[in-house]
Design a protein around this motif. Structure first.
Motif, PDB file in Angstrom:
ATOM      1  N   GLU A 172       0.746  -1.458   0.051  1.00 33.39           N
ATOM      2  CA  GLU A 172      -0.118   0.010   0.129  1.00 33.39           C
ATOM      3  C   GLU A 172       0.978   1.058   0.125  1.00 33.39           C
ATOM      4  O   GLU A 172       0.708   2.309  -0.498  1.00 33.39           O
ATOM      5  N   LEU A 230       3.061   1.157  -3.719  1.00 35.53           N
ATOM      6  CA  LEU A 230       2.232   1.411  -5.058  1.00 35.53           C
ATOM      7  C   LEU A 230       2.257   2.710  -5.476  1.00 35.53           C
ATOM      8  O   LEU A 230       2.389   3.154  -6.853  1.00 35.53           O
ATOM      9  N   PRO A 231       1.655   3.562  -4.680  1.00 37.14           N
ATOM     10  CA  PRO A 231       1.516   5.129  -5.024  1.00 37.14           C
ATOM     11  C   PRO A 231       2.676   5.641  -5.848  1.00 37.14           C
ATOM     12  O   PRO A 231       2.753   6.277  -6.696  1.00 37.14           O
ATOM     13  N   ILE A 274       5.414   4.041  -7.189  1.00 39.29           N
ATOM     14  CA  ILE A 274       6.046   3.525  -8.338  1.00 39.29           C
ATOM     15  C   ILE A 274       5.000   3.726  -9.647  1.00 39.29           C
ATOM     16  O   ILE A 274       5.343   3.582 -10.679  1.00 39.29           O
ATOM     17  N   THR A 275       3.796   3.849  -9.184  1.00 37.28           N
ATOM     18  CA  THR A 275       2.930   3.990 -10.214  1.00 37.28           C
ATOM     19  C   THR A 275       2.700   5.424 -10.850  1.00 37.28           C
ATOM     20  O   THR A 275       2.099   5.835 -11.847  1.00 37.28           O
ATOM     21  N   SER A 276       3.094   6.343 -10.172  1.00 34.16           N
ATOM     22  CA  SER A 276       3.183   7.834 -10.273  1.00 34.16           C
ATOM     23  C   SER A 276       4.546   8.249 -10.876  1.00 34.16           C
ATOM     24  O   SER A 276       4.558   9.450 -11.620  1.00 34.16           O
ATOM     25  N   LYS A 277       5.483   7.369 -11.247  1.00 39.93           N
ATOM     26  CA  LYS A 277       6.707   7.896 -11.934  1.00 39.93           C
ATOM     27  C   LYS A 277       6.931   7.706 -13.253  1.00 39.93           C
ATOM     28  O   LYS A 277       6.149   6.606 -13.495  1.00 39.93           O
TER      29      LYS A 277
END
Length: 77
Positions: free
Chosen positions: A68, A71-72, A74-77
């Motif tokens: 949790e 994830l934010p 690695i998915t925002s880069k």
């Protein structure tokens, strides 16, 4: 191993120029939370997340909280 553990790498922090995610267990007895705060302060564009009820192996001790948290980032880069 002792030499590696005792080596101060903080002078190199200023050379890190990529987004950096630092994740730490609040109960880490091997590497204290104070070290994470030093890293956060020394590395530009870094983010520190502290996971409660976790020690040195956050990913094993609190896998759901680890996922949790990461994830934010690695998915925002």
């Amino acid at each position: 191993m002792r030499k590696a553990i005792g080596e101060d790498l903080s002078p190199f922090f200023k050379n890190i120029n990529v987004p950096t995610f630092i994740i730490w267990g609040d109960e880490d007895k091997i590497t204290p939370l104070a070290d994470a705060k030093i890293m956060k302060q020394g590395i530009k564009n870094s983010e520190l997340v502290v996971i409660s009820h976790a020690g040195h192996s956050v990913h094993k001790e609190q896998p759901q909280k680890f996922i949790e948290a990461i994830l934010p980032f690695i998915t925002s880069k």
